[in-house]
Scaffold this motif. Structure first.
Motif, PDB file in Angstrom:
ATOM      1  N   ASN A 124       0.869  -1.363  -0.269  1.00 25.52           N
ATOM      2  CA  ASN A 124      -0.263   0.092  -0.023  1.00 25.52           C
ATOM      3  C   ASN A 124       1.155   1.121  -0.087  1.00 25.52           C
ATOM      4  N   LYS A 125       1.648   1.668   0.724  1.00 26.30           N
ATOM      5  CA  LYS A 125       2.866   3.006   0.851  1.00 26.30           C
ATOM      6  C   LYS A 125       3.427   2.808  -0.688  1.00 26.30           C
ATOM      7  N   ALA A 156       1.579   6.296  -6.639  1.00 21.66           N
ATOM      8  CA  ALA A 156       0.655   7.267  -7.134  1.00 21.66           C
ATOM      9  C   ALA A 156       1.355   9.070  -7.057  1.00 21.66           C
ATOM     10  N   ASP A 157       1.354   9.963  -5.414  1.00 18.98           N
ATOM     11  CA  ASP A 157       1.875  10.307  -5.852  1.00 18.98           C
ATOM     12  C   ASP A 157       3.347  11.441  -5.748  1.00 18.98           C
ATOM     13  N   ASN A 174       2.380   1.581  -3.455  1.00 19.22           N
ATOM     14  CA  ASN A 174       1.138   1.871  -3.790  1.00 19.22           C
ATOM     15  C   ASN A 174       1.460   3.819  -4.380  1.00 19.22           C
ATOM     16  N   GLN A 175       0.850   4.280  -2.912  1.00 20.39           N
ATOM     17  CA  GLN A 175       0.918   5.347  -2.560  1.00 20.39           C
ATOM     18  C   GLN A 175       2.220   6.282  -2.810  1.00 20.39           C
TER      19      GLN A 175
END
Length: 133
Positions: free
Chosen positions: A71-72, A78-79, A74-75
């Motif tokens: 999750n981290k 994305a960021d 992917n974030q």
């Protein structure tokens, strides 16, 4: 031999900028979660995101590592914090990490006490693969 820099963030930024003149294909940086051999308080499994100035300074592919889970990671992508995320300990303990992430399967826990020991050689090749039904 352990060594530290008096201003590691400034040094990292300087190096990221300096590497641009050589058109290096990628820069792989590790989140600063340790100082010397000491893990920073509260960041064992966290990515503190202190690499952003270096990411902005470096013109080619930027790879971040350290404290990321799916999750981290992917974030972070994305960021636009990084172009790629590298997984060390999680990949070591899960040789089939991409498949586990794809299936949202549980992960093996890594055993830090087996890292970098020469004898007996354990922990690098004996973590179990995912058993699919």
């Amino acid at each position: 031999m352990e060594s530290e820099d008096s201003d590691p963030d400034a040094l990292g930024l300087y190096m990221a900028k300096a590497l641009n003149k050589f058109n290096i294909l990628y820069l792989h940086m590790i989140e600063p979660r340790v100082i010397g051999s000491r893990v920073l308080e509260g960041v064992e499994n966290e990515a503190p995101h202190r690499l952003l100035p270096m990411r902005k300074a470096f013109k080619n592919t930027f790879i971040a590592a350290g404290g990321y889970n799916r999750n981290k990671a992917n974030q972070a992508i994305a960021d636009n914090y990084a172009d790629l995320i590298a997984f060390g300990r999680l990949f070591l303990a899960n040789p089939d990490l991409p498949k586990r992430y794809e299936l949202d399967a549980p992960l093996n826990k890594y055993n830090r006490s087996t890292f970098y020991i020469p004898d007996p050689v354990i922990g690098y090749t004996d973590y179990p693969f995912l058993q699919e039904a």
